[in-house]
Design a protein around this motif. Structure first.
Motif, PDB file in Angstrom:
ATOM      1  N   LYS A  46     -52.632 -90.565 -86.661  1.00 51.63           N
ATOM      2  CA  LYS A  46     -52.425 -89.726 -87.841  1.00 51.63           C
ATOM      3  C   LYS A  46     -53.759 -89.159 -88.339  1.00 51.63           C
ATOM      4  CE  LYS A  46     -48.270 -92.148 -89.454  1.00 51.63           C
ATOM      5  NZ  LYS A  46     -47.680 -92.987 -90.533  1.00 51.63           N
ATOM      6  N   SER A  47     -54.804 -89.973 -88.306  1.00 52.76           N
ATOM      7  CA  SER A  47     -56.126 -89.510 -88.728  1.00 52.76           C
ATOM      8  C   SER A  47     -56.654 -88.434 -87.784  1.00 52.76           C
ATOM      9  CB  SER A  47     -57.113 -90.677 -88.791  1.00 52.76           C
ATOM     10  OG  SER A  47     -56.757 -91.593 -89.804  1.00 52.76           O
ATOM     11  N   LEU A  48     -56.397 -88.607 -86.491  1.00 51.60           N
ATOM     12  CA  LEU A  48     -56.798 -87.605 -85.510  1.00 51.60           C
ATOM     13  C   LEU A  48     -56.108 -86.273 -85.803  1.00 51.60           C
ATOM     14  CD1 LEU A  48     -58.154 -86.641 -82.919  1.00 51.60           C
ATOM     15  CD2 LEU A  48     -56.258 -87.687 -81.632  1.00 51.60           C
ATOM     16  N   TYR A  49     -54.831 -86.334 -86.102  1.00 51.24           N
ATOM     17  CA  TYR A  49     -54.086 -85.114 -86.422  1.00 51.24           C
ATOM     18  C   TYR A  49     -54.667 -84.437 -87.666  1.00 51.24           C
ATOM     19  CZ  TYR A  49     -50.157 -82.097 -87.720  1.00 51.24           C
ATOM     20  OH  TYR A  49     -49.387 -81.023 -88.063  1.00 51.24           O
ATOM     21  N   ALA A  50     -55.040 -85.229 -88.660  1.00 44.74           N
ATOM     22  CA  ALA A  50     -55.630 -84.669 -89.876  1.00 44.74           C
ATOM     23  C   ALA A  50     -56.957 -83.971 -89.575  1.00 44.74           C
ATOM     24  CB  ALA A  50     -55.837 -85.771 -90.917  1.00 44.74           C
ATOM     25  N   ILE A  84     -64.400 -86.103 -83.997  1.00 41.52           N
ATOM     26  CA  ILE A  84     -63.196 -86.335 -83.199  1.00 41.52           C
ATOM     27  C   ILE A  84     -63.574 -86.945 -81.863  1.00 41.52           C
ATOM     28  CG2 ILE A  84     -61.376 -85.158 -81.895  1.00 41.52           C
ATOM     29  CD1 ILE A  84     -61.167 -83.221 -84.320  1.00 41.52           C
ATOM     30  N   GLN A  85     -64.570 -86.355 -81.209  1.00 38.20           N
ATOM     31  CA  GLN A  85     -64.914 -86.827 -79.868  1.00 38.20           C
ATOM     32  C   GLN A  85     -65.745 -88.108 -79.879  1.00 38.20           C
ATOM     33  OE1 GLN A  85     -65.787 -82.536 -78.351  1.00 38.20           O
ATOM     34  NE2 GLN A  85     -65.546 -83.836 -76.562  1.00 38.20           N
ATOM     35  N   ALA A  86     -66.656 -88.218 -80.823  1.00 46.32           N
ATOM     36  CA  ALA A  86     -67.550 -89.373 -80.825  1.00 46.32           C
ATOM     37  C   ALA A  86     -66.932 -90.615 -81.449  1.00 46.32           C
ATOM     38  CB  ALA A  86     -68.842 -89.030 -81.560  1.00 46.32           C
ATOM     39  N   VAL A  87     -65.972 -90.414 -82.352  1.00 46.36           N
ATOM     40  CA  VAL A  87     -65.428 -91.548 -83.099  1.00 46.36           C
ATOM     41  C   VAL A  87     -63.916 -91.685 -82.944  1.00 46.36           C
ATOM     42  CG1 VAL A  87     -65.179 -92.599 -85.387  1.00 46.36           C
ATOM     43  CG2 VAL A  87     -67.287 -91.368 -84.801  1.00 46.36           C
ATOM     44  N   GLN A  88     -63.178 -90.638 -83.324  1.00 46.45           N
ATOM     45  CA  GLN A  88     -61.737 -90.793 -83.480  1.00 46.45           C
ATOM     46  C   GLN A  88     -60.991 -90.986 -82.162  1.00 46.45           C
ATOM     47  OE1 GLN A  88     -60.775 -91.246 -86.532  1.00 46.45           O
ATOM     48  NE2 GLN A  88     -58.756 -91.852 -85.800  1.00 46.45           N
ATOM     49  N   LEU A  89     -61.396 -90.289 -81.106  1.00 49.66           N
ATOM     50  CA  LEU A  89     -60.687 -90.438 -79.831  1.00 49.66           C
ATOM     51  C   LEU A  89     -60.819 -91.850 -79.268  1.00 49.66           C
ATOM     52  CD1 LEU A  89     -61.295 -87.064 -77.949  1.00 49.66           C
ATOM     53  CD2 LEU A  89     -59.255 -87.856 -79.148  1.00 49.66           C
ATOM     54  N   ALA A 109     -62.735 -82.048 -70.793  1.00 44.29           N
ATOM     55  CA  ALA A 109     -63.602 -80.975 -70.294  1.00 44.29           C
ATOM     56  C   ALA A 109     -63.471 -79.734 -71.174  1.00 44.29           C
ATOM     57  CB  ALA A 109     -63.253 -80.636 -68.850  1.00 44.29           C
ATOM     58  N   VAL A 110     -62.259 -79.460 -71.635  1.00 39.71           N
ATOM     59  CA  VAL A 110     -62.033 -78.303 -72.507  1.00 39.71           C
ATOM     60  C   VAL A 110     -62.682 -78.519 -73.866  1.00 39.71           C
ATOM     61  CG1 VAL A 110     -60.268 -76.985 -73.737  1.00 39.71           C
ATOM     62  CG2 VAL A 110     -59.935 -77.561 -71.332  1.00 39.71           C
ATOM     63  N   THR A 111     -62.584 -79.717 -74.415  1.00 41.66           N
ATOM     64  CA  THR A 111     -63.201 -79.980 -75.720  1.00 41.66           C
ATOM     65  C   THR A 111     -64.718 -79.873 -75.637  1.00 41.66           C
ATOM     66  OG1 THR A 111     -63.215 -82.384 -75.354  1.00 41.66           O
ATOM     67  CG2 THR A 111     -61.303 -81.462 -76.484  1.00 41.66           C
ATOM     68  N   ARG A 112     -65.295 -80.384 -74.567  1.00 41.30           N
ATOM     69  CA  ARG A 112     -66.756 -80.283 -74.398  1.00 41.30           C
ATOM     70  C   ARG A 112     -67.185 -78.825 -74.258  1.00 41.30           C
ATOM     71  NH1 ARG A 112     -65.985 -84.827 -70.999  1.00 41.30           N
ATOM     72  NH2 ARG A 112     -66.078 -83.470 -69.162  1.00 41.30           N
ATOM     73  N   SER A 113     -66.436 -78.071 -73.489  1.00 46.90           N
ATOM     74  CA  SER A 113     -66.755 -76.659 -73.294  1.00 46.90           C
ATOM     75  C   SER A 113     -66.676 -75.888 -74.607  1.00 46.90           C
ATOM     76  CB  SER A 113     -65.792 -76.049 -72.273  1.00 46.90           C
ATOM     77  OG  SER A 113     -65.990 -74.662 -72.153  1.00 46.90           O
TER      78      SER A 113
END
Length: 203
Positions: free
Chosen positions: A22-26, A85-90, A103-107
């Motif tokens: 839910k936090s990720l979605y927010a 999102i990438q460093a913590v939430q995922l 790969a798409v998020t990094r790009s």
């Protein structure tokens, strides 16, 4: 403009991850909001250049500065949200990782930094404008005595920070770049949203 994929916990989501999904979605919704905020700030900037008759020139001029400040802050917030999102939430949602295209998020993050290399400096210069103006020795470009913010070129907001001029184009072209980055970033989460829906969302 792409809408945020619905990342809502499913009946198969591990209990420890329900709140985190839910936090990720927010946070992803915040990414979308940054693009919409940039769009709104650009609209205010345009209005400031050709204000309605009911708006004084002084107020319209102030709107221009408000719009530029908002464009800068929205870029900074966008970058911060994507990083968190990438460093913590995922990391808190491991069950979703197989369906997220990293790969798409990094790009997308790289494209944001390539398009707007002065994001962090612009944010700091904007947030501490008064302090910087009274301490020009630390911020004025070499050979200049003052740390002045303004428009040296049409629709290009410039401000000095740590001895260099930093700039941001307040234009539709910049908005297109922001939207492209956000669309690409959010698209990386669509497979995860589809998988959660397939599993069946929690109430």
């Amino acid at each position: 403009m792409t809408h945020t994929p619905l990342l809502w916990p499913s009946i198969l989501t591990p209990a420890a991850e329900i709140a985190e999904v839910k936090s990720l979605y927010a946070l992803l919704t915040g990414v979308e909001c940054s693009a919409k905020g940039w769009d709104a700030a650009l609209a205010l900037y345009r209005t400031s250049l050709s204000p309605p008759n009911s708006i004084s020139k002084d107020v319209a001029s102030r709107w221009r500065w408000i719009a530029c400040n908002e464009c800068i802050l929205e870029l900074y917030h966008l970058r911060s949200r994507m990083e968190k999102i990438q460093a913590v939430q995922l990391r808190k949602c491991p069950s979703l990782l197989p369906w997220i295209d990293s790969a798409v998020t990094r790009s997308a993050r790289k494209r944001l930094d390539d398009h707007f290399p002065d994001i962090e400096a612009l944010r700091h210069a904007t947030a501490h404008k008064g302090e910087n103006e009274v301490n020009p020795n630390a911020h004025a470009p070499e050979g200049q005595q003052f740390a002045l913010t303004g428009f040296r070129e049409p629709h290009r907001y410039s401000t000095p920070y740590l001895g260099k001029m930093r700039s941001l184009d307040i234009t539709n072209e910049s908005l297109i770049k922001v939207v492209e980055v956000v669309d690409a970033y959010l698209s990386a989460f669509e497979p995860a949203a589809e998988e959660l829906e397939r599993q069946g969302h929690l109430e």
